[in-house]
Motif scaffolding. Structure first.
Motif, mmCIF file in Angstrom:
data_model
loop_
_atom_site.group_PDB
_atom_site.id
_atom_site.type_symbol
_atom_site.label_atom_id
_atom_site.label_comp_id
_atom_site.label_asym_id
_atom_site.label_seq_id
_atom_site.Cartn_x
_atom_site.Cartn_y
_atom_site.Cartn_z
ATOM 1 N N SER A 7 16.645 -1.671 -0.003
ATOM 2 C CA SER A 7 15.586 -2.788 0.603
ATOM 3 C C SER A 7 14.494 -2.903 -0.294
ATOM 4 N N ALA A 8 13.691 -3.782 0.058
ATOM 5 C CA ALA A 8 12.424 -3.909 -0.782
ATOM 6 C C ALA A 8 11.428 -4.011 0.166
ATOM 7 N N PHE A 9 10.274 -3.717 -0.599
ATOM 8 C CA PHE A 9 8.930 -3.463 0.086
ATOM 9 C C PHE A 9 7.765 -4.288 -0.954
ATOM 10 N N THR A 10 6.754 -5.155 -0.244
ATOM 11 C CA THR A 10 5.785 -5.666 -1.418
ATOM 12 C C THR A 10 4.764 -4.801 -1.271
ATOM 13 N N VAL A 11 4.049 -4.699 -2.519
ATOM 14 C CA VAL A 11 2.758 -3.791 -2.876
ATOM 15 C C VAL A 11 1.879 -4.789 -3.294
ATOM 16 N N GLY A 12 0.854 -4.467 -3.159
ATOM 17 C CA GLY A 12 -0.486 -5.020 -3.838
ATOM 18 C C GLY A 12 -0.793 -6.470 -3.681
ATOM 19 N N THR A 13 -1.823 -6.989 -4.119
ATOM 20 C CA THR A 13 -2.304 -8.434 -3.730
ATOM 21 C C THR A 13 -2.164 -9.175 -5.192
ATOM 22 N N PRO A 14 -1.873 -10.674 -5.160
ATOM 23 C CA PRO A 14 -1.748 -11.398 -6.567
ATOM 24 C C PRO A 14 -3.059 -11.013 -7.411
ATOM 25 N N PRO A 15 -2.894 -10.970 -8.610
ATOM 26 C CA PRO A 15 -1.646 -11.185 -9.553
ATOM 27 C C PRO A 15 -0.906 -10.119 -9.646
ATOM 28 N N ASN A 16 -1.192 -8.894 -8.872
ATOM 29 C CA ASN A 16 -0.314 -7.512 -9.142
ATOM 30 C C ASN A 16 0.650 -7.256 -7.987
ATOM 31 N N ARG A 17 0.874 -8.423 -7.166
ATOM 32 C CA ARG A 17 1.974 -8.215 -6.237
ATOM 33 C C ARG A 17 3.191 -8.121 -6.603
ATOM 34 N N LEU A 88 0.819 5.084 -8.488
ATOM 35 C CA LEU A 88 0.363 5.934 -7.236
ATOM 36 C C LEU A 88 0.099 4.878 -5.998
ATOM 37 N N GLU A 89 -0.278 3.826 -6.421
ATOM 38 C CA GLU A 89 -0.608 2.735 -5.258
ATOM 39 C C GLU A 89 0.805 2.507 -4.705
ATOM 40 N N GLU A 90 1.890 2.372 -5.203
ATOM 41 C CA GLU A 90 3.099 2.212 -4.840
ATOM 42 C C GLU A 90 3.846 3.265 -3.957
ATOM 43 N N ALA A 91 3.392 4.508 -4.399
ATOM 44 C CA ALA A 91 3.900 5.598 -3.626
ATOM 45 C C ALA A 91 3.069 5.703 -2.495
ATOM 46 N N LEU A 92 1.974 5.723 -2.379
ATOM 47 C CA LEU A 92 1.176 5.731 -1.119
ATOM 48 C C LEU A 92 1.750 4.642 -0.359
ATOM 49 N N ALA A 93 1.873 3.414 -0.873
ATOM 50 C CA ALA A 93 2.163 2.383 0.131
ATOM 51 C C ALA A 93 3.490 2.651 0.785
ATOM 52 N N ILE A 94 4.410 3.068 -0.041
ATOM 53 C CA ILE A 94 5.554 3.178 0.689
ATOM 54 C C ILE A 94 5.761 4.634 1.456
ATOM 55 N N ILE A 95 5.032 5.651 1.219
ATOM 56 C CA ILE A 95 4.788 6.660 2.079
ATOM 57 C C ILE A 95 4.313 6.421 3.265
ATOM 58 N N ARG A 96 3.326 5.770 3.292
ATOM 59 C CA ARG A 96 2.783 5.377 4.789
ATOM 60 C C ARG A 96 3.483 4.166 5.596
ATOM 61 N N ALA A 97 4.269 3.298 4.703
ATOM 62 C CA ALA A 97 4.943 2.351 5.508
ATOM 63 C C ALA A 97 6.442 2.586 5.853
ATOM 64 N N GLU A 98 6.937 3.638 5.066
ATOM 65 C CA GLU A 98 8.683 3.733 5.496
ATOM 66 C C GLU A 98 8.646 5.177 5.747
ATOM 67 N N SER A 99 7.947 5.997 6.246
ATOM 68 C CA SER A 99 8.120 7.380 6.565
ATOM 69 C C SER A 99 7.207 7.673 7.849
ATOM 70 N N LYS A 100 7.528 8.645 8.578
ATOM 71 C CA LYS A 100 6.909 9.076 9.735
ATOM 72 C C LYS A 100 6.510 10.493 9.687
ATOM 73 N N GLY A 101 5.379 10.966 10.112
ATOM 74 C CA GLY A 101 5.459 12.328 10.433
ATOM 75 C C GLY A 101 5.261 13.095 8.932
ATOM 76 N N PRO A 102 5.415 14.518 9.027
ATOM 77 C CA PRO A 102 5.049 15.275 7.866
ATOM 78 C C PRO A 102 6.250 15.037 6.901
ATOM 79 N N GLN A 103 5.877 14.759 5.652
ATOM 80 C CA GLN A 103 6.860 14.714 4.433
ATOM 81 C C GLN A 103 6.792 15.792 3.558
ATOM 82 N N ILE A 104 7.837 16.361 3.075
ATOM 83 C CA ILE A 104 7.993 17.187 1.539
ATOM 84 C C ILE A 104 7.812 15.984 0.409
ATOM 85 N N LEU A 105 6.857 16.005 -0.270
ATOM 86 C CA LEU A 105 7.113 15.423 -1.567
ATOM 87 C C LEU A 105 7.452 15.972 -2.678
#
Length: 263
Positions: A7-17, A88-105
């Motif tokens: 799957s794919a997830f979009t992170v950031g805003t132009p020009p860094n999207r 780091l921005e990508e990691a935080l964005a995908i953790i928040r968007a694609e996981s629920k509840g406590p996670q083991i990193l």
């Protein structure tokens, strides 16, 4: 490698999207923490350890989220444009968007540094409850400075500062490693070894004593700085940097199962 398209997830805003590729295994157990994999520099979500962890997550009924940083694997972008801040921005964005509840990193090499940075960022955002624990494999904390810049010969430093990049033969790929001035200078914004490191959760470190990329003394220094939270270090006498042998994976699986059951 999985044959299924990620799957794919979009992170950031132009020009860094950029579009970040990821794979997610949904949990079979409702109350158990999920797993999030953060790979190392030049690695990807279909590596030996990540794929083995996916099978182990299935066996344990745990959710499992893995992704490629920009410039890695199947995600957009180029390696030359990558920095610790972007990844780091990508990691935080995908953790928040694609996981629920406590996670083991689970972080391998550079991913261990990013896992610690993500845990700190979530704590600062009052989302510390999202992190049930950290499992770090040969964690390359502060690698851009302590493990790279401080070891470089003068000609390599000059190339980075004057030409913007330096390339070296990779032990893991046919393509050379690329270290840019932006990567080095941005990395200095995220250094952790200057003081104590508060994770807010249990931390397990697995470290090979024959690791030529991250010396085991580096892992010892990390554990010494993990103040106030439970931390354990397992030194593997004949282990290298990858820690991908069957016996290494068994140690990793055991750590995952213990932490998942405790969580």
């Amino acid at each position: 490698m999985s044959n299924e398209e990620p799957s794919a997830f979009t992170v950031g805003t132009p020009p860094n999207r950029r579009r970040i590729a990821f794979r997610r295994r949904r949990p079979a157990r409702a109350k158990a923490p999920g797993l999030v994999w953060l790979c190392g520099y030049r690695s990807d979500m279909d590596s030996t350890k990540a794929s083995a962890l996916d099978a182990e997550a299935a066996r344990l009924g745990l959710g499992f989220l893995r992704f490629d940083y920009s410039g890695h694997g199947r995600s957009e972008g180029t390696l030359e444009d990558g920095t610790i801040s972007l990844w780091l921005e990508e990691a935080l964005a995908i953790i928040r968007a694609e996981s629920k509840g406590p996670q083991i990193l689970l972080g391998s090499s550079m991913g261990g540094w990013l896992a610690l940075l993500a845990a700190r960022a979530l704590q600062q955002a009052r989302e510390g409850g999202r992190v049930a624990g950290l499992i770090l494999i040969a964690p390359a904390v502060d690698f851009t400075e302590a493990l790279l810049w401080e070891r470089l010969p003068e000609d390599a430093r000059r190339a980075i500062m004057e030409e913007g990049a330096w390339r070296r033969r990779s032990a893991y790929s046919d393509e050379p490693d690329v270290f840019t001035r932006a990567l080095i200078e941005d990395g200095r914004k995220h250094l952790l070894f200057g003081g104590m490191i508060r994770t807010g959760c249990p931390t397990v470190v697995l470290q090979g004593m024959r690791d030529e990329d991250v010396p085991y003394a580096h892992a010892l220094a990390l554990v010494q700085r993990l103040g106030g939270d439970p931390a354990t270090l397992t030194l593997i006498k004949d282990g290298d940097h990858r820690l991908s042998r069957p016996q290494d994976l068994e140690l990793l699986f055991a750590a995952v199962e213990r932490m998942a059951e405790a969580g």
